[in-house]
Design an enzyme around this catalytic site. Structure first.
Site, PDB file in Angstrom:
ATOM      1  CG  HIS A 194      23.588  53.639  75.109  1.00 54.79           C
ATOM      2  ND1 HIS A 194      22.932  52.689  74.374  1.00 54.79           N
ATOM      3  CD2 HIS A 194      23.412  53.315  76.413  1.00 54.79           C
ATOM      4  CE1 HIS A 194      22.384  51.812  75.207  1.00 54.79           C
ATOM      5  NE2 HIS A 194      22.662  52.175  76.444  1.00 54.79           N
ATOM      6  CB  ALA A 206      20.212  77.713  58.547  1.00 61.20           C
TER       7      ALA A 206
END
Length: 142
Positions: free
Chosen positions: A62, A100
């Protein structure tokens, strides 16, 4: 959101007329995402033209730079993205159906049905026979 976090001069997110965007969708452009007219997305769809960097093993992911994934992406008019689909820097042609939970990492041409992780073409419209026909994963008719 559209933020030029990868250094692109222009950063754009376009959603054209007639689109229906499902609940809890995330669309994250650092260069260009264009969603053409009449696209339908189900709930929990993720569309991104970028990735998290992870090159430096000593730095938490991050904290690493965002990396541009291609030159931006386009979702063609009239396409439908099912529940939980992720589109990661790949283009989707017009009038496509993405099953999906599929993860689209490579371009899908016009008039195709794709499913799976990673998404692979399973059907394509045959204009000669005027029907949807099963295909090999690269889109050739069986």
């Amino acid at each position: 959101a559209a933020e030029p976090l990868t250094g692109a001069r222009d950063c754009r997110l376009e959603i054209h007329d007639g689109c229906i965007i499902g609940h809890f969708n995330e669309i994250y452009a650092t260069k260009s995402i264009i969603i053409e007219k009449d696209v339908l997305t189900a709930d929990r769809v993720y569309i991104s033209d970028n990735l998290h960097g992870y090159e430096d093993i000593d730095t938490p992911i991050h904290r690493q730079p965002i990396v541009q994934n291609g030159d931006g992406l386009r979702i063609g008019e009239g396409s439908w993205l099912g529940v939980g689909v992720s589109v990661l820097g790949a283009n989707i042609g017009k009038h496509c159906v993405i099953g999906a939970n599929a993860v689209v990492t490579k371009d899908i041409p016009d008039y195709c049905v794709a499913a799976g992780i990673p998404a692979r073409i399973i059907k394509r419209y045959d204009f000669d026979s005027k029907e949807w026909r099963t295909t090999t994963p690269d889109g050739h008719f069986k």
